[in-house]
Design an enzyme around this catalytic site. Structure first.
Site, PDB file in Angstrom:
ATOM      1  N   ARG A 123       0.818  -1.146  -0.075  1.00 32.05           N
ATOM      2  CA  ARG A 123       0.057  -0.097   0.149  1.00 32.05           C
ATOM      3  C   ARG A 123       0.997   1.202   0.081  1.00 32.05           C
ATOM      4  NH1 ARG A 123      -5.131   1.609   0.460  1.00 32.05           N
ATOM      5  NH2 ARG A 123      -6.008   3.006   2.231  1.00 32.05           N
TER       6      ARG A 123
ATOM      7  N   GLY B  24     -14.362   0.989  -2.249  1.00 32.35           N
ATOM      8  CA  GLY B  24     -14.101   1.701  -0.888  1.00 32.35           C
ATOM      9  C   GLY B  24     -14.729   1.123  -0.010  1.00 32.35           C
TER      10      GLY B  24
ATOM     11  N   GLU C 282      -4.378   8.345  -3.001  1.00 31.77           N
ATOM     12  CA  GLU C 282      -4.351   7.503  -1.714  1.00 31.77           C
ATOM     13  C   GLU C 282      -4.369   8.182  -0.095  1.00 31.77           C
ATOM     14  OE1 GLU C 282      -5.869   4.106  -1.157  1.00 31.77           O
ATOM     15  OE2 GLU C 282      -4.762   4.281  -2.940  1.00 31.77           O
TER      16      GLU C 282
ATOM     17  N   ASP D 135      -7.438   8.477   2.072  1.00 37.01           N
ATOM     18  CA  ASP D 135      -7.860   7.300   2.636  1.00 37.01           C
ATOM     19  C   ASP D 135      -7.184   7.718   4.414  1.00 37.01           C
ATOM     20  OD1 ASP D 135      -9.279   5.679   1.494  1.00 37.01           O
ATOM     21  OD2 ASP D 135      -7.693   4.089   0.963  1.00 37.01           O
TER      22      ASP D 135
ATOM     23  N   THR E 155      -5.283  -0.447  -6.051  1.00 39.05           N
ATOM     24  CA  THR E 155      -6.000   0.557  -6.057  1.00 39.05           C
ATOM     25  C   THR E 155      -5.214   1.713  -6.341  1.00 39.05           C
ATOM     26  OG1 THR E 155      -7.550   1.853  -4.917  1.00 39.05           O
ATOM     27  CG2 THR E 155      -5.694   1.195  -3.856  1.00 39.05           C
TER      28      THR E 155
ATOM     29  N   SER F  45     -10.249  -0.242   2.832  1.00 42.85           N
ATOM     30  CA  SER F  45     -11.242  -1.379   3.196  1.00 42.85           C
ATOM     31  C   SER F  45     -10.856  -2.469   2.130  1.00 42.85           C
ATOM     32  CB  SER F  45     -12.504  -0.581   2.881  1.00 42.85           C
ATOM     33  OG  SER F  45     -12.885   0.455   3.479  1.00 42.85           O
TER      34      SER F  45
ATOM     35  N   THR G 185     -10.869   0.828  -7.661  1.00 39.98           N
ATOM     36  CA  THR G 185      -9.964   0.154  -7.315  1.00 39.98           C
ATOM     37  C   THR G 185     -10.491  -1.457  -8.180  1.00 39.98           C
ATOM     38  OG1 THR G 185      -9.932   0.567  -4.967  1.00 39.98           O
ATOM     39  CG2 THR G 185      -9.479  -1.425  -5.032  1.00 39.98           C
TER      40      THR G 185
HETATM   41  N1  GLY Z   1      -8.584   3.258  -1.557  1.00 36.34           N
HETATM   42  C1  GLY Z   1      -9.516   2.269  -1.099  1.00 36.34           C
HETATM   43  C2  GLY Z   1      -9.379   1.597   0.228  1.00 36.34           C
HETATM   44  O1  GLY Z   1      -8.190   1.172   0.242  1.00 36.34           O
HETATM   45  O2  GLY Z   1     -10.298   1.350   0.903  1.00 36.34           O
END
Ligand code: GLY
Length: 559
Positions: free
Chosen positions: A86, A452, A398, A401, A378, A431, A360
């Site tokens: 991530r 999401g 990102e 988030d 994503t 998520s 995503t």
């Molecule tokens: N960017 C959406 C998630 O990671 O929940």
């Protein structure tokens, strides 16, 4: 183009074959790339890497080089791994990065433009996965994506309409304008979309590996573009980025083992909380269509979202043990407190934001040895931050988030806590929820979705449809869905999910409702008596197929 696996998949779709592999993605060229790699003897990781790069070319809305994600892997021996690639908050990120002079959040700043970009993890993640578990040479896995970028592909209806609906902000970005709006007009259905710059970038990554995203010309160009666009990325952010190998969040559910995502994903904790809350209730007996099932499930997901938003974030930010949130006494007490014909309102009231769209993407892979990959990746918003790297790929947003200001809503209406505050080097709460279900020691299902927060409820409902309501794989995927996340308080439902009588019953419980066009875009693979069944979400024009995997087990059944 790689047509052979698709034809083969039609022939093998329902046959029991030795060493059968399967792939499900949201885009047909990417699925064909994955099947081709399996047919060449690649394992599930090889196919996943090839699919990931193919999606960066053919699904720029969400597929990425400038983003990040989670890869859940169960190898052929039954050992499971979770690779977190991530995005990370840049070293220069501060808690007031997205606040105005009065300390109020500026939504636009964390959503559009270079300031919204987190340090991307996609290339380091894929590289790391290959180093650990890959079988075929790295170069072979990136070749199909490079060819798709150079040779081009025809723009489909979905891509054209997304560009029209969500891509307009990219006109502000010089590179994106040139690529997506040639001669000043957005790409149209059937246009041949060639991306020579992206082909060059993928070629470099193919030849030189992860170092291309760690230092050198591409990184310098990205940092310069970021600085010019008001962003905070620095070369060290790229040099220092590392994917994290984390312990899989696994738990028992009704005789099965669920392998799911650990923090910084809320996926595993959410699923465990809700599935435990449902245990021992008449939920299954009431049935899929009964308003009591819908209300009780909505109350359970809403309670799980309250915990998610209040307590979760990057594991490094927590000052308590997250296992406390799945403590059986804690969840039993929750179960007792929830009703099937009552409505628990959120603890505060905020205006409902417009709902973001799927941004995503998820793909599922199994190989002939029974190894499985469940990978969700994503850019966050549609086309991420709407800015492109000089290497010809879209950059993520990102950073939205994170909770820009703990206690206020982000683009999904999620109101999160100090545990998800913007801190340099941290990863924002997610998520994304790639899942593998294991039954009798073997992979039984590989599931995941974009959307999401609706990822969580979409994945959950596919599992409930398949295992609690005993639906076929096709019916589990097609079953209409709903979503409830505490705040906003509505049950958001797909048209077919609620008829008038069900709506009336839910309203009589006090439950507000809101229509959503579609929820989730699940790409999944299920074990059936006759072999793997790969299914792309029938809501969209995704693509799934099975193929003979040339390096196979001897047993004659999928492992
Ligand atoms: N960017 C959406 C998630 O990671 O929940």
């Amino acid at each position: 183009m790689l047509f052979a696996p698709t034809l083969l998949s039609l022939a093998l779709g329902l046959l029991q074959t030795a060493g059968q592999g399967a792939v499900a993605t949201s885009q047909v060229d990417a699925t064909e790339v994955g099947l081709e790699i399996l047919a060449q003897g690649g394992n599930a990781i090889d196919a996943a890497i090839a699919v990931h790069f193919a999606l960066a070319v053919t699904y720029p809305y969400a597929g990425n080089i400038g983003g990040g994600g989670f890869l859940l892997y169960r190898d052929a021996e039954g050992e499971a791994w979770f690779l977190d690639f991530r995005e990370t908050a840049p070293a220069a990120a501060t808690s007031d990065l997205y606040l105005d002079d009065d300390g109020r959040p500026i939504a636009e700043a964390s959503q559009v433009g270079w300031k919204a970009v987190g340090v991307p993890g996609a290339v380091p993640g894929m590289w790391d996965a290959h180093q650990r578990w890959g079988r075929l040479p790295w170069s072979d896995l990136l070749k199909p994506a490079e060819e798709l970028a150079r040779g081009g592909y025809r723009i489909g209806v979905r891509e054209a309409s997304r560009l029209k609906n969500y891509g307009q902000a990219m006109r502000e970005d010089v590179i994106a304008r040139e690529i997506f709006f040639p001669q000043g007009r957005a790409l149209q259905v059937d246009d041949l979309f060639q991306q020579p710059k992206l082909a060059e970038t993928i070629g470099l990554i193919r030849e030189q590996g992860v170092s291309v995203m760690q230092h050198g010309d591409l990184v310098d160009d990205i940092v310069r573009a970021s600085e010019a666009g008001g962003g905070i990325l620095q070369s060290e952010d790229f040099a220092n980025y590392r994917p994290a190998l984390r312990e899989v969040w696994s738990f028992a559910w009704d005789g099965r083992e669920v392998l799911a995502a650990p923090l910084p994903s809320s996926g595993g904790i959410f699923l465990q909380q809700v599935l435990f809350t449902l245990e021992g209730t008449p939920f299954e007996v009431w049935g899929f269509d009964d308003p009591r099932s819908i209300q009780f499930l909505g109350e359970a997901t809403s309670a799980a979202f309250r915990d998610r938003n209040a307590w979760l974030g990057d594991p490094a930010s927590l000052d308590f043990d997250p296992l406390d949130l799945v403590d059986t006494e804690y969840l039993r007490s929750r179960r007792r407190s929830l009703g099937s014909s009552t409505y628990t309102p959120p603890s505060r009231s905020l205006p409902s934001p417009p709902m973001e769209h799927f941004e995503t993407t998820h793909f599922s892979v199994v190989d002939g040895d029974g190894a499985a990959v469940s990978c969700t990746t994503t850019l966050n918003g549609a086309y991420g931050a709407k800015v492109m790297a000089p290497g010809g790929f879209v950059m993520n947003n990102e950073m939205d988030d994170f909770a820009a200001l703990p206690g206020t809503a982000n683009q999904y209406g999620l109101v999160q806590s100090k545990y998800n505050a913007v801190v340099a080097g941290r990863r924002p709460l997610s998520s994304m929820c790639p899942v593998i279900v294991v039954e009798n020691g073997k992979v039984d299902a590989v599931v995941g979705s974009p959307g999401g927060p609706t990822i969580l409820t979409s994945v959950l409902q596919v599992l409930l449809a398949r295992y609690s309501y005993h639906m076929s794989p096709e019916a589990s995927m097609a079953a209409p869905r709903f979503h409830r996340q505490d705040l906003p308080p509505q049950v958001q439902y797909e048209t077919e999910r609620l008829n008038s009588a069900q709506k009336e019953a839910l309203r009589s419980f006090g439950q507000p409702l809101r229509l959503r066009k579609r929820l989730g875009d699940v790409n999944a693979i299920f074990r059936t008596k006759s072999g793997w069944e790969a299914i792309a979400d029938p809501r969209y024009s995704g693509s799934a197929g099975e193929v003979q995997n040339s390096v196979s087990s001897e047993t004659g059944i999928p492992q």
